[in-house]
Design a protein around this motif. Sequence first.
Motif, PDB file in Angstrom:
ATOM      1  N   GLN A 210       5.745  -2.131   2.751  1.00 51.27           N
ATOM      2  CA  GLN A 210       6.563  -3.228   3.258  1.00 51.27           C
ATOM      3  C   GLN A 210       7.866  -3.365   2.476  1.00 51.27           C
ATOM      4  OE1 GLN A 210       5.018  -5.437   5.909  1.00 51.27           O
ATOM      5  NE2 GLN A 210       7.227  -5.434   6.223  1.00 51.27           N
ATOM      6  N   GLN A 211       7.794  -3.249   1.158  1.00 48.46           N
ATOM      7  CA  GLN A 211       9.004  -3.329   0.328  1.00 48.46           C
ATOM      8  C   GLN A 211       9.980  -2.216   0.663  1.00 48.46           C
ATOM      9  OE1 GLN A 211      10.305  -5.227  -2.221  1.00 48.46           O
ATOM     10  NE2 GLN A 211       8.805  -6.847  -1.860  1.00 48.46           N
ATOM     11  N   LEU A 212       9.458  -1.001   0.829  1.00 47.25           N
ATOM     12  CA  LEU A 212      10.333   0.117   1.152  1.00 47.25           C
ATOM     13  C   LEU A 212      11.039  -0.098   2.488  1.00 47.25           C
ATOM     14  CD1 LEU A 212       8.122   3.100  -0.043  1.00 47.25           C
ATOM     15  CD2 LEU A 212      10.396   2.525  -0.910  1.00 47.25           C
ATOM     16  N   LEU A 213      10.355  -0.687   3.456  1.00 48.36           N
ATOM     17  CA  LEU A 213      10.977  -0.920   4.755  1.00 48.36           C
ATOM     18  C   LEU A 213      11.949  -2.094   4.718  1.00 48.36           C
ATOM     19  CD1 LEU A 213      11.120  -0.072   7.726  1.00 48.36           C
ATOM     20  CD2 LEU A 213       9.275  -1.699   8.185  1.00 48.36           C
ATOM     21  N   ASP A 214      11.520  -3.219   4.166  1.00 46.94           N
ATOM     22  CA  ASP A 214      12.342  -4.435   4.216  1.00 46.94           C
ATOM     23  C   ASP A 214      13.575  -4.344   3.320  1.00 46.94           C
ATOM     24  OD1 ASP A 214      10.579  -5.535   5.995  1.00 46.94           O
ATOM     25  OD2 ASP A 214       9.550  -6.791   4.536  1.00 46.94           O
ATOM     26  N   ARG A 215      13.419  -3.802   2.124  1.00 49.24           N
ATOM     27  CA  ARG A 215      14.539  -3.784   1.168  1.00 49.24           C
ATOM     28  C   ARG A 215      15.419  -2.554   1.284  1.00 49.24           C
ATOM     29  NH1 ARG A 215      12.814  -4.714  -4.852  1.00 49.24           N
ATOM     30  NH2 ARG A 215      15.064  -4.339  -5.025  1.00 49.24           N
ATOM     31  N   PHE A 216      14.800  -1.424   1.672  1.00 47.75           N
ATOM     32  CA  PHE A 216      15.552  -0.166   1.605  1.00 47.75           C
ATOM     33  C   PHE A 216      15.650   0.550   2.951  1.00 47.75           C
ATOM     34  CE2 PHE A 216      13.487  -0.953  -2.485  1.00 47.75           C
ATOM     35  CZ  PHE A 216      14.598  -1.010  -3.322  1.00 47.75           C
ATOM     36  N   GLY A 217      15.024   0.017   3.986  1.00 52.60           N
ATOM     37  CA  GLY A 217      15.095   0.646   5.291  1.00 52.60           C
ATOM     38  C   GLY A 217      14.402   1.982   5.366  1.00 52.60           C
ATOM     39  N   ILE A 218      13.327   2.151   4.586  1.00 56.12           N
ATOM     40  CA  ILE A 218      12.582   3.404   4.579  1.00 56.12           C
ATOM     41  C   ILE A 218      11.183   3.145   5.131  1.00 56.12           C
ATOM     42  CG2 ILE A 218      11.618   5.246   3.150  1.00 56.12           C
ATOM     43  CD1 ILE A 218      13.887   4.760   1.167  1.00 56.12           C
ATOM     44  N   ALA A 219      10.829   3.854   6.182  1.00 58.42           N
ATOM     45  CA  ALA A 219       9.519   3.693   6.808  1.00 58.42           C
ATOM     46  C   ALA A 219       8.581   4.788   6.318  1.00 58.42           C
ATOM     47  CB  ALA A 219       9.646   3.750   8.325  1.00 58.42           C
ATOM     48  N   VAL A 220       7.472   4.386   5.693  1.00 55.40           N
ATOM     49  CA  VAL A 220       6.413   5.301   5.276  1.00 55.40           C
ATOM     50  C   VAL A 220       5.085   4.718   5.747  1.00 55.40           C
ATOM     51  CG1 VAL A 220       7.679   6.143   3.253  1.00 55.40           C
ATOM     52  CG2 VAL A 220       6.103   4.197   3.017  1.00 55.40           C
ATOM     53  N   LEU A 221       4.044   5.538   5.748  1.00 58.52           N
ATOM     54  CA  LEU A 221       2.721   5.075   6.144  1.00 58.52           C
ATOM     55  C   LEU A 221       1.877   4.865   4.894  1.00 58.52           C
ATOM     56  CD1 LEU A 221       1.441   4.490   8.910  1.00 58.52           C
ATOM     57  CD2 LEU A 221       0.268   6.683   8.721  1.00 58.52           C
ATOM     58  N   GLY A 222       1.448   3.615   4.672  1.00 56.35           N
ATOM     59  CA  GLY A 222       0.663   3.278   3.497  1.00 56.35           C
ATOM     60  C   GLY A 222      -0.701   3.953   3.497  1.00 56.35           C
ATOM     61  N   GLY A 223      -1.214   4.214   2.297  1.00 56.25           N
ATOM     62  CA  GLY A 223      -2.492   4.899   2.162  1.00 56.25           C
ATOM     63  C   GLY A 223      -3.664   4.146   2.759  1.00 56.25           C
ATOM     64  N   HIS A 224      -3.542   2.813   2.889  1.00 57.17           N
ATOM     65  CA  HIS A 224      -4.638   2.040   3.473  1.00 57.17           C
ATOM     66  C   HIS A 224      -4.879   2.414   4.926  1.00 57.17           C
ATOM     67  CE1 HIS A 224      -0.942  -0.058   4.462  1.00 57.17           C
ATOM     68  NE2 HIS A 224      -1.565  -0.821   5.336  1.00 57.17           N
ATOM     69  N   HIS A 225      -3.880   2.970   5.597  1.00 56.31           N
ATOM     70  CA  HIS A 225      -4.054   3.429   6.972  1.00 56.31           C
ATOM     71  C   HIS A 225      -4.706   4.803   7.040  1.00 56.31           C
ATOM     72  CE1 HIS A 225      -1.986   0.123   8.800  1.00 56.31           C
ATOM     73  NE2 HIS A 225      -0.842   0.373   8.176  1.00 56.31           N
ATOM     74  N   LEU A 226      -4.883   5.442   5.895  1.00 54.61           N
ATOM     75  CA  LEU A 226      -5.367   6.824   5.852  1.00 54.61           C
ATOM     76  C   LEU A 226      -6.748   6.932   5.215  1.00 54.61           C
ATOM     77  CD1 LEU A 226      -1.948   8.248   4.636  1.00 54.61           C
ATOM     78  CD2 LEU A 226      -2.832   8.325   6.966  1.00 54.61           C
ATOM     79  N   GLY A 227      -7.424   5.816   5.103  1.00 57.32           N
ATOM     80  CA  GLY A 227      -8.764   5.832   4.542  1.00 57.32           C
ATOM     81  C   GLY A 227      -8.808   5.794   3.039  1.00 57.32           C
ATOM     82  N   ASP A 228      -7.660   5.596   2.398  1.00 57.79           N
ATOM     83  CA  ASP A 228      -7.622   5.503   0.939  1.00 57.79           C
ATOM     84  C   ASP A 228      -7.953   4.064   0.525  1.00 57.79           C
ATOM     85  OD1 ASP A 228      -7.310   6.297  -1.671  1.00 57.79           O
ATOM     86  OD2 ASP A 228      -5.305   7.119  -1.383  1.00 57.79           O
ATOM     87  N   ASP A 229      -8.273   3.895  -0.759  1.00 61.20           N
ATOM     88  CA  ASP A 229      -8.492   2.559  -1.307  1.00 61.20           C
ATOM     89  C   ASP A 229      -7.221   1.739  -1.078  1.00 61.20           C
ATOM     90  OD1 ASP A 229      -8.735   0.277  -2.895  1.00 61.20           O
ATOM     91  OD2 ASP A 229      -9.705   1.338  -4.546  1.00 61.20           O
ATOM     92  N   PRO A 230      -7.292   0.631  -0.332  1.00 57.89           N
ATOM     93  CA  PRO A 230      -6.073  -0.122  -0.020  1.00 57.89           C
ATOM     94  C   PRO A 230      -5.364  -0.677  -1.246  1.00 57.89           C
ATOM     95  CG  PRO A 230      -8.036  -1.327   0.673  1.00 57.89           C
ATOM     96  CD  PRO A 230      -8.490   0.046   0.300  1.00 57.89           C
ATOM     97  N   ARG A 231      -6.071  -0.793  -2.379  1.00 57.74           N
ATOM     98  CA  ARG A 231      -5.428  -1.284  -3.595  1.00 57.74           C
ATOM     99  C   ARG A 231      -4.574  -0.221  -4.275  1.00 57.74           C
ATOM    100  NH1 ARG A 231     -11.011  -3.000  -6.195  1.00 57.74           N
ATOM    101  NH2 ARG A 231     -11.376  -0.931  -5.301  1.00 57.74           N
ATOM    102  N   ARG A 232      -4.797   1.027  -3.928  1.00 57.19           N
ATOM    103  CA  ARG A 232      -4.033   2.105  -4.562  1.00 57.19           C
ATOM    104  C   ARG A 232      -2.599   2.080  -4.058  1.00 57.19           C
ATOM    105  NH1 ARG A 232      -7.526   6.299  -4.099  1.00 57.19           N
ATOM    106  NH2 ARG A 232      -8.239   5.891  -6.203  1.00 57.19           N
TER     107      ARG A 232
END
Length: 435
Positions: A357-379
């Motif tokens: 969210q920070q990367l998108l809102d502050r810097f205009g960079i869209a990435v897919l967080g690891g929580h969407h990929l089955g990783d520990d969402p806290r990582r």
Amino acid sequence: MTTDLLWSPPCPGTGMSPNLRLNEIVTDRRRHGLDTLHLGFGEARLPLVPELEEVLAGAAADTAYAPVAGTPAAREAVAGYFRRRRLPTHPAQVVLAPGSKPLLFAVFTALGGDVYLPAPCWNSYAPQVALSGRAPVPVPIGGTYGGLPDPALLERRIGEDLRRGVRPAAVVVNSPDNPTGTSVPREAMRELCRVARDAGLTLVSDEIYRDLHHEGGDRFASPAELAPERTVVCTGLSKSLAIGGWRIGGARFPAGASGAGLRDRTLAVASEVWSALAAPMQAVAAYAFAEPPAITERLRRSARMHGSVSRACHTICRSHGAAARRPTAGFYVYADFEARRRDLARHGVVDSASLAQQLLDRFGIAVLGGHHLGDDPRRLAFKVATTGFVGETPEEQSAALDAADAAGLPHVRRRLRWLDSALAALTAPPTDWTR
């Protein structure tokens, strides 16, 4: 413009696929005039191979339904593709579909049991298993590569499940993989095949990135070579030839009675869901999977380009403290910023969702967080689809394909610096003005 990406569905398959949702968010941002670096969607984004356009135009008048499994010419071409990769294949073992994605879902449905997945992995495996009525079971990947549940951890988990009376059906392998951009070493693949054979599991091998090894040549070990009697291989043309919107996928089923039975059950699903791959796309499949010179040359150039850009992205992430496996194939980098948690916390970053969210809102960079990929969402991890650096116009993309080192092109460097600056701002330690 702030768009909430923190929400994710409470269970797989109950919301829109997060990568497709993110793609729509980026489109909406750009429509509102917000400059956005799109690194969250695995689309190859390259000009169309001209010969493919000619084949499609020549077949456009064919409006009839094709056979459910595919035309004889297309199935023979796919069989030849696999034979050239050390996998003896008869056309009767082949099924074509509108993309490998529905094929995977049909296979999961036909298997009829719980499925072990590498964690992290492509975001659609778990929802597809859940939608087929079975349980997706994540098992962490190894330390130096992705795409494969760690064989020792998998064996332990299988034992626990069997003691609880759970009878698993399959394990997914994705090599080269999404999200880490790495390939599974032969010995690790061999060990996983042993575990699968001992437990009676089917191996579902997603090999859609197989032809994009950065260093060229065939350095790939398919489980279908090591456990041919129990491996289904899925592939497609979306990634290697950048025709994702055309939706062309293919699968190879094991020879023998059990493989034929699984193929028949998969075809039963296909006949009720998608009927057949569109007839003009059958012609494209027959041409592309036969691998004439125009296709092999595009694959060579694409692999070189993806390697150059992925390595540059990997270097940037590592320079800001991320743990990231060195990419060797495909077009992804998976970056874990746990080592910079204290610095990131100053910006309200506490998990993978808030980092994205920070990367998108502050810097205009869209990435897919690891929580969407089955990783520990806290990582503090996210996936970068490095095709976002290559360019938005055909001219930029063609230049990247032609370059000996695409990462050195001005338009690619500009986008790489965009990510570099954002990570520098997020991870910089506080300045001690008292000194």
